[in-house]
Design an enzyme around this catalytic site. Structure first.
Site, mmCIF file in Angstrom:
data_model
loop_
_atom_site.group_PDB
_atom_site.id
_atom_site.type_symbol
_atom_site.label_atom_id
_atom_site.label_comp_id
_atom_site.label_asym_id
_atom_site.label_seq_id
_atom_site.Cartn_x
_atom_site.Cartn_y
_atom_site.Cartn_z
ATOM 1 N N HIS A 6 0.748 -1.256 0.106
ATOM 2 C CA HIS A 6 -0.155 0.125 -0.008
ATOM 3 C C HIS A 6 0.930 1.308 -0.064
ATOM 4 C CE1 HIS A 6 0.913 0.682 4.257
ATOM 5 N NE2 HIS A 6 0.338 -0.669 4.601
ATOM 6 N N HIS B 94 4.330 1.390 2.328
ATOM 7 C CA HIS B 94 5.492 0.493 1.692
ATOM 8 C C HIS B 94 5.760 1.421 0.558
ATOM 9 C CE1 HIS B 94 2.576 -2.564 2.967
ATOM 10 N NE2 HIS B 94 3.443 -2.597 4.060
ATOM 11 N N CYS C 209 2.545 -9.402 20.659
ATOM 12 C CA CYS C 209 1.486 -8.984 19.569
ATOM 13 C C CYS C 209 2.100 -9.555 18.251
ATOM 14 C CB CYS C 209 1.687 -7.290 19.620
ATOM 15 S SG CYS C 209 0.812 -6.707 18.158
ATOM 16 N N CYS D 40 2.687 -6.948 15.332
ATOM 17 C CA CYS D 40 4.041 -6.587 15.456
ATOM 18 C C CYS D 40 5.205 -7.609 15.408
ATOM 19 C CB CYS D 40 4.507 -5.707 16.712
ATOM 20 S SG CYS D 40 3.424 -4.306 16.985
ATOM 21 N N CYS E 76 -2.189 -2.999 21.758
ATOM 22 C CA CYS E 76 -1.064 -2.652 21.302
ATOM 23 C C CYS E 76 -1.497 -1.353 20.368
ATOM 24 C CB CYS E 76 -0.521 -3.504 20.168
ATOM 25 S SG CYS E 76 0.467 -3.008 19.001
ATOM 26 N N HIS F 112 -1.629 -1.856 16.683
ATOM 27 C CA HIS F 112 -2.509 -2.954 15.809
ATOM 28 C C HIS F 112 -3.978 -2.887 16.373
ATOM 29 C CE1 HIS F 112 1.339 -4.375 14.551
ATOM 30 N NE2 HIS F 112 0.520 -4.534 13.160
ATOM 31 N N LYS G 75 -6.144 6.167 9.964
ATOM 32 C CA LYS G 75 -5.112 4.981 9.636
ATOM 33 C C LYS G 75 -5.873 4.284 8.586
ATOM 34 C CE LYS G 75 -2.774 1.944 12.582
ATOM 35 N NZ LYS G 75 -2.471 1.563 13.912
ATOM 36 N N LYS H 253 -8.710 -1.865 5.743
ATOM 37 C CA LYS H 253 -9.505 -2.435 4.879
ATOM 38 C C LYS H 253 -11.097 -2.308 5.213
ATOM 39 C CE LYS H 253 -7.008 -6.424 2.621
ATOM 40 N NZ LYS H 253 -6.590 -7.639 2.895
HETATM 41 N N1 MSP Z 1 8.716 -7.083 8.023
HETATM 42 C C1 MSP Z 1 9.099 -6.031 8.849
HETATM 43 C C2 MSP Z 1 10.498 -5.256 8.817
HETATM 44 C C3 MSP Z 1 11.694 -6.086 8.689
HETATM 45 S S1 MSP Z 1 12.974 -5.160 8.327
HETATM 46 C C4 MSP Z 1 14.302 -6.188 8.651
HETATM 47 C C5 MSP Z 1 7.981 -5.001 8.814
HETATM 48 N N2 MSP Z 1 7.042 -5.118 7.557
HETATM 49 S S2 MSP Z 1 5.910 -4.150 7.284
HETATM 50 O O1 MSP Z 1 5.441 -4.652 6.043
HETATM 51 O O2 MSP Z 1 5.016 -3.961 8.326
HETATM 52 O O3 MSP Z 1 6.563 -2.833 6.963
HETATM 53 C C6 MSP Z 1 6.876 -1.763 7.938
HETATM 54 C C7 MSP Z 1 7.236 -0.684 6.975
HETATM 55 O O4 MSP Z 1 6.390 -0.283 5.944
HETATM 56 C C8 MSP Z 1 7.261 0.958 7.862
HETATM 57 O O5 MSP Z 1 8.600 0.788 8.711
HETATM 58 C C9 MSP Z 1 7.541 1.826 6.594
HETATM 59 O O6 MSP Z 1 8.582 1.724 6.225
HETATM 60 C C10 MSP Z 1 6.254 1.195 5.939
HETATM 61 N N3 MSP Z 1 4.870 1.494 6.073
HETATM 62 C C11 MSP Z 1 3.901 0.564 6.511
HETATM 63 N N4 MSP Z 1 2.843 1.423 6.660
HETATM 64 C C12 MSP Z 1 3.110 2.897 6.748
HETATM 65 C C13 MSP Z 1 2.333 3.975 6.743
HETATM 66 N N5 MSP Z 1 1.243 4.020 6.794
HETATM 67 N N6 MSP Z 1 2.967 5.011 6.483
HETATM 68 C C14 MSP Z 1 4.372 5.156 6.152
HETATM 69 N N7 MSP Z 1 5.172 4.129 5.993
HETATM 70 C C15 MSP Z 1 4.419 2.867 6.635
HETATM 71 O O7 MSP Z 1 7.726 -4.291 9.572
#
Ligand code: MSP
Length: 520
Positions: free
Chosen positions: A19, A22, A127, A130, A144, A147, A296, A299
């Site tokens: 999304h 990422h 959690c 996380c 949490c 979440h 936030k 879905k």
């Molecule tokens: N798999 C772990 C990371 C492991 S790294 C060794 C993880 N994955 S995640 O899919 O949850 O990705 C988290 C990251 O995605 C956040 O730190 C950020 O970079 C990005 N984002 C996910 N949602 C976000 C927002 N709503 N806003 C901005 N970035 C965020 O954690």
């Protein structure tokens, strides 16, 4: 500045599709990777997917699929999304790759052998969202905060990582910026965590989670998903898990992520590196979180913004530029389709797109589509605004030098959105120049004088494309093609040389081409 530049994004969980969150992290990292390549540095840019653990196992079960089949599908969606957005990563790593798994086993075995991992029993609040244990102080109303669910109590035999042994060394490293954490508020937050709670030994294995990498000395346990995930930053470089053996590109110059995963990156990850006898990364850069219409993303609210939707609406470069402009890098951002659309029209359709089209039209209509024969130096010294003409005001050369200087300063300070704004400001100045001098009239009344102005604008656009390239690579290359230049040849130049005035040669044939950013 060292010539090596290794930059990482987090590896994303495959519990769900990509999304805007990422996408933001990945595009911002891509802008930095491209910027450093533009400065002729040796860049390695990594991204990938994090595919083990309870959360993913559960998702796959719900979908009635084998976890690997599920992971294959979602990981492919991430790879597809990044390809669609011109992300220039050097390697996409998956934690289910054989090479990664073997390296993780080897590394953990060495940590075990040296006594940094030991058998214990762990009881804590976990959690699953996380994939982390939480302390009471992390919870809000028992839940949490990220979440919105109550963590489950887990009590099981577990191999523990002796993280406590690294408290002092890491606290000092962070304090002295040996491991830089930015923005500085985030550094302070980490330091106060070290002061308040300190590093405690943590559970590093799970008996009940089968979807993970088995511990080589006790296959009834799988590796804690974060211990597996962190090592991607090394295995992506070809590291085979040998302690003390540093891959060529390590340490990372910068690791980009958002605040949700800062704490683990500032505790477990560097402690693992120390245990493995490897250097700490130089910098963790923490950007903010994105809300959509102030809420936030979820879905159930139906407000999830996907990279595919952004691309469909704004094109690849539109999506990239709009994302970067959606937040001050390092701080939270709030997006809405309405605001994105407004910015698309203002900065891209009516901004860069319109400017390029105006200048090329003037050249096509009045100069037989050719870069005019002029005294190039004299063009550079031409005053930008009519009202300043008599007093002597800023000229094109000065403008180009000023913009370059502040753009570079902002990029170095990681103020990506501000650097982008410099490009938009330059666009505004150039556009205003056309109107101030009424060039469409001037070129008819005084062809020589008009031609000088047009040369200056064409050359400024060539330079603008350089600054814009890390952000909107496809558009920058289209601009060069319109100016009769070969993008490959243009990019093969040294950045500083390329930004010297006069790169555009008289007599070159230009053509307008399709609109760069069609209005919505
Ligand atoms: N798999 C772990 C990371 C492991 S790294 C060794 C993880 N994955 S995640 O899919 O949850 O990705 C988290 C990251 O995605 C956040 O730190 C950020 O970079 C990005 N984002 C996910 N949602 C976000 C927002 N709503 N806003 C901005 N970035 C965020 O954690």
């Amino acid at each position: 500045m060292s010539n090596k530049f290794y930059i990482t994004t987090p590896i994303y969980y495959v519990n769900d599709n990509p999304h805007i969150g990422h996408t933001y992290t990945t595009v911002a990292s891509d802008v930095l990777a491209r910027f450093h390549r533009m400065l002729s540095q040796e860049v390695f840019f990594s991204t990938g997917t994090d595919e083990h653990g309870a959360k993913i196992q559960e998702k796959a079960n719900e979908a009635g699929k084998d976890p690997k089949v599920w992971a294959d599908e979602i990981s492919a969606n991430f790879q597809f999304a990044w390809d669609e957005l011109d992300i220039s990563h050097d390697r996409f790593i998956r934690t289910t790759e054989e090479g990664h798994k073997q390296a993780v086993q080897k590394a953990l075995q060495q940590m075990y052998d040296k006594g940094d991992i030991y058998l214990g029993e762990y009881e804590g609040l976990y959690c699953q969202g996380c994939e982390q244990y939480k302390s009471e102080t992390d919870l809000v109303d028992g839940k949490c905060p990220d979440h919105g669910v109550e963590p489950e109590v887990i009590k099981e035999e577990s191999y523990m990582f002796k993280m406590s042994g690294y408290q002092d060394r890491l606290y000092e490293a962070i304090k002295r910026d040996e491991l830089e954490i930015r923005p500085v508020e985030r550094k302070n937050e980490v330091l106060s965590f070290y002061e308040r709670e300190g590093l405690k030994d943590i559970s590093f294995s799970r008996q009940k989670v089968k979807w993970g990498i088995p511990l080589p000395w006790d296959e009834s346990h799988t590796a804690y998903v974060w211990s597996d995930a962190f090592l991607n930053y090394l295995t992506v470089l070809g590291w085979e898990g040998t302690a003390g053996q540093t891959p060529e590109m390590w340490p990372a110059e910068i690791q980009i992520m958002s605040k949700d995963i800062l704490r683990v990156h500032a505790t477990i990850w560097p402690a693992m590196l120390l245990s493995l006898g490897l250097d700490l990364p130089k910098k963790l850069f923490i950007h903010g979180f994105f809300l959509v219409d102030g809420q936030k993303m979820s879905k159930s609210l139906g407000n999830v913004v996907t990279p595919a939707a952004l691309k469909e609406k704004y094109g690849v470069d539109g999506a990239r530029a709009l994302l970067i402009g959606s937040a001050s890098f390092g701080y939270d951002g709030d997006v809405s389709w309405e605001k994105l659309g407004e910015r698309f029209n203002a900065q891209l359709a009516n901004g860069i797109g319109n400017l390029v089209s105006r200048v090329l039209s003037l050249t096509e209509k009045n100069l037989d589509s050719k870069v005019p024969e002029v005294d190039i130096k004299e063009c550079g010294e031409m005053t930008l605004r009519q009202e300043k003409k008599k007093k002597g005001g800023d000229d094109f050369l000065k403008l180009s030098a000023q913009v370059k200087e502040s753009y570079l300063a902002k990029m170095e300070k990681l103020e990506l959105d501000e650097a982008w704004e410099e490009i938009i400001r330059l666009t505004g100045h150039l556009d205003k120049h056309i109107s101030d001098f009424e060039l469409w009239k001037l070129i008819k009344e005084d062809k020589e004088e008009g031609a000088r102005h047009i040369y200056s604008l064409l050359e400024s656009i060539r330079q603008l494309a350089w600054l814009a390239w890390p952000f909107i690579p496809e558009t920058a290359e289209k601009i060069w093609v319109s100016l009769g230049l070969d993008p490959g040849e243009e990019m093969s130049q040294d950045f500083n040389k390329a930004l010297n005035w006069g790169g555009l040669k008289s007599g070159t044939l230009v053509h307008k081409g399709e609109p760069l950013f069609p209005r919505l």
